[in-house]
Design an enzyme around this catalytic site. Structure first.
Site, PDB file in Angstrom:
ATOM      1  N   GLU A   1       0.840  -1.213   0.000  1.00 17.48           N
ATOM      2  CA  GLU A   1       0.000   0.000   0.000  1.00 17.48           C
ATOM      3  C   GLU A   1       0.868   1.254   0.000  1.00 17.48           C
ATOM      4  O   GLU A   1       0.750   2.128   0.871  1.00 17.48           O
ATOM      5  CB  GLU A   1      -0.954  -0.004   1.197  1.00 17.48           C
ATOM      6  CG  GLU A   1      -2.029  -1.067   1.085  1.00 17.48           C
ATOM      7  CD  GLU A   1      -3.109  -0.951   2.153  1.00 17.48           C
ATOM      8  OE1 GLU A   1      -2.873  -0.288   3.173  1.00 17.48           O
ATOM      9  OE2 GLU A   1      -4.195  -1.520   1.951  1.00 17.48           O
TER      10      GLU A   1
ATOM     11  N   GLU B   1      -5.683  -8.131  -0.983  1.00 10.65           N
ATOM     12  CA  GLU B   1      -6.338  -7.901   0.309  1.00 10.65           C
ATOM     13  C   GLU B   1      -7.772  -7.470   0.061  1.00 10.65           C
ATOM     14  O   GLU B   1      -8.030  -6.628  -0.798  1.00 10.65           O
ATOM     15  CB  GLU B   1      -5.663  -6.779   1.119  1.00 10.65           C
ATOM     16  CG  GLU B   1      -4.408  -7.170   1.823  1.00 10.65           C
ATOM     17  CD  GLU B   1      -3.844  -6.055   2.714  1.00 10.65           C
ATOM     18  OE1 GLU B   1      -4.634  -5.323   3.344  1.00 10.65           O
ATOM     19  OE2 GLU B   1      -2.615  -5.936   2.760  1.00 10.65           O
TER      20      GLU B   1
HETATM   21  C1  BG6 Z   1      -4.228  -2.766   4.921  1.00 10.63           C
HETATM   22  C2  BG6 Z   1      -2.892  -3.278   5.351  1.00 10.63           C
HETATM   23  O1  BG6 Z   1      -4.179  -1.397   5.046  1.00 10.63           O
HETATM   24  O2  BG6 Z   1      -5.351  -3.069   5.647  1.00 10.63           O
HETATM   25  C3  BG6 Z   1      -2.915  -4.317   6.447  1.00 10.63           C
HETATM   26  O3  BG6 Z   1      -2.125  -3.723   4.277  1.00 10.63           O
HETATM   27  C4  BG6 Z   1      -4.032  -3.965   7.427  1.00 10.63           C
HETATM   28  O4  BG6 Z   1      -1.665  -4.399   7.030  1.00 10.63           O
HETATM   29  C5  BG6 Z   1      -5.351  -4.029   6.677  1.00 10.63           C
HETATM   30  O5  BG6 Z   1      -4.060  -4.791   8.530  1.00 10.63           O
HETATM   31  C6  BG6 Z   1      -6.570  -3.789   7.535  1.00 10.63           C
HETATM   32  O6  BG6 Z   1      -6.418  -2.628   8.284  1.00 10.63           O
HETATM   33  P1  BG6 Z   1      -6.587  -2.668   9.855  1.00 10.63           P
HETATM   34  O7  BG6 Z   1      -6.208  -1.314  10.311  1.00 10.63           O
HETATM   35  O8  BG6 Z   1      -8.010  -2.980  10.095  1.00 10.63           O
HETATM   36  O9  BG6 Z   1      -5.688  -3.724  10.344  1.00 10.63           O
END
Ligand code: BG6
Length: 481
Positions: A181, A381
């Site tokens: 990201e 993701e």
């Molecule tokens: C993304 C990241 O921003 O979202 C992860 O690559 C992160 O590392 C995921 O965990 C979810 O965000 P959060 O803040 O809910 O963990």
């Protein structure tokens, strides 16, 4: 062809799951690992930022130090992944396991061995590793001594680290990504630090925008050099970028809202435009000039950008946002386009953490990005952070997660079969419960595998299967039907 066969996902589609080293491994000071920038982040809470401390301070709780202890339990966890039918597992390499300080002469053999064993175990179980080189962490020493990625010396340190791991795992890992990201730092709200990707502390009189552009460009140069070098190590490597795509719609059909949406997205496209097209976009050069920003780069670096464009676009997708210039609508200010603000979209719901749930937005992203770059795309993701409840019999019923994921998979299917997007895989986030990056909570759960641990670090770490696990198993076994 009947309607159902029309809906097929590609034959070798990479159904998988995603995590990141510091959010699962724990063992933060074992086997020669150096301190990482992720290790100095305390636990926050829903709506409360994590604190970034100078080194580790006694009396504070750092959830990544143990995380879910994957470092010692990965063999058992991989058995659960195998039974689930995962074809791919996305994780990252913790840079400070390999180079404890980041600028060391020689790599740490024990760290290299850990990933050898992990990748062997995955491959033995029919699971393809998908590897990010820097997922929101760098060796802490590189922050202390060099000030993070604003310093051009980090380009060489990163390239050396990548060379070592790409050579070592050249027959085990095919899919790589450079910086997780990478565009996230552009809207980092922390007034003191820009931590996620670049690990930088800001002086009060500094021009934050200039520093963030500089660090981002340094990372993009490092990334391009790694892509070129990676293809020399193994021509078969697929090396991608990793973007957070949060599409920003115009809130209304008032024409200035359409312009606001365009301008806000421009700041985010800066990163993937360079990754995919190999040059600094003219709109950015014009912006730097207009704003009087001094960004340092030379001819050799521009050549590196041109010769290291990525093979695919890896990205995360969680939510969408909307932007407006209408004075009667309230919303959160946006620093890079001050006449506009982010407004809540009235057509969609949000999670308990305020993330707006928008499956159709995923189809929108797949189309806009594919039209822009014409490169294969990989959703690395996507997921739903929620409060889960483990029942007395060990079961966890999470219909909301199934609903979220299946709605997104439906949109992927449309993007592939109705829109012609080249989508190669899908690794939902947090296939197993892990430490949240944003808030440091354990109880913001994404997993299909429950981990018995709470926000204070209490629990047995025992794993149990959620309803979504069986649902996803079925999805994979039927190739998404
Ligand atoms: C993304 C990241 O921003 O979202 C992860 O690559 C992160 O590392 C995921 O965990 C979810 O965000 P959060 O803040 O809910 O963990």
């Amino acid at each position: 062809m009947n309607k159902e066969t029309n809906k097929k996902f590609p034959e070798n589609f990479l159904w998988g799951g995603a995590v990141a080293a510091h959010q699962i491994e724990g063992a933060y000071n074992e086997d020669g690992r150096g301190l990482s920038t992720a290790d100095v982040m305390t636990a926050g809470a829903n709506g409360l930022e994590r604190e970034i401390t100078e080194g580790i301070q006694t009396g504070k709780y750092y959830p990544n130090h143990e995380a879910i202890d994957f470092y010692h339990r990965y063999k058992d966890d991989i058995q659960l992944f195998r039974q689930l039918g995962l074809k791919a597992f996305r994780t990252s390499i913790s840079w400070s396991r390999i180079f404890p300080n980041g600028d060391d002469e020689n790599p740490n053999e024990a760290g290299l061995q850990f990933y050898d064993d992990l990748f062997d175990e995955l491959l033995k179980n029919g699971i393809e590793p998908v590897i990010t080189l820097s997922h929101f962490e760098i060796p802490y020493h590189l922050y202390e001594k060099y000030g993070g990625f604003r310093n051009k010396k980090l380009i060489d340190f990163f390239v050396t680290y990548a060379e070592v791991v790409m050579k070592r795992y050249k027959n085990k890992v095919k899919y790589w990504m450079t910086f997780n990201e990478i565009n996230n730092q552009a809207d980092d709200q922390n007034p003191l630090h820009v931590w996620t990707n670049s690990a930088m502390k800001l002086a009060p009189d500094e021009n934050k925008e200039e520093v963030v552009f500089q660090a981002g460009l340094n990372e993009l140069i490092a990334s391009a050099k790694v892509v070129k070098q990676g293809h020399e190590i193994n021509l078969e490597f697929q090396i991608g970028c990793m973007m957070a795509y949060v599409p920003i719609y115009g809130y209304s059909c008032y024409p200035p809202d359409a312009v606001a949406a365009l301008k806000v997205m421009e700041r985010r496209y800066f990163y993937s435009d360079i990754h995919a097209r190999g040059h600094i976009p003219q709109y950015t050069l014009n912006y730097w000039k207009r704003q009087g920003l001094h960004i340092d780069y030379n001819k050799e670096e521009l050549d590196a950008l041109a010769s290291g464009t990525v093979d695919y676009i890896g990205f995360s997708y969680y939510m969408s946002d909307a932007v407006t210039t209408l004075t009667e609508t309230t919303g959160q200010a946006i620093s890079d386009f001050p006449v506009a603000k982010l407004a809540r979209n009235p057509y969609i719901r949000a999670s308990d953490w305020g993330w707006q749930i928008d499956p159709v937005g995923l189809r929108y992203v797949l189309n806009t990005i594919y039209q822009r770059y014409e490169k294969p795309m990989f959703i690395v993701e996507n997921g739903f952070g929620a409060y889960d409840k483990k029942e007395a019999d060990g079961s966890v019923h999470d219909p909301y997660r199934i609903e979220y994921l299946s709605a997104h998979i439906e949109q992927m299917e449309k993007a592939i079969n109705e829109d012609g997007v080249d989508l190669i895989g899908y690794t939902p986030w947090g296939i197993i419960d892990l430490v949240s990056f944003g808030s440091g909570e354990m109880e913001k759960r994404y997993g299909m595998i429950y981990v018995d641990k709470d926000n204070e670090g209490q629990g047995t770490l025992e794993r149990s299967l959620k309803d979504s696990y069986n649902w996803y198993k079925n999805v994979i076994s039927q190739n998404g039907l």
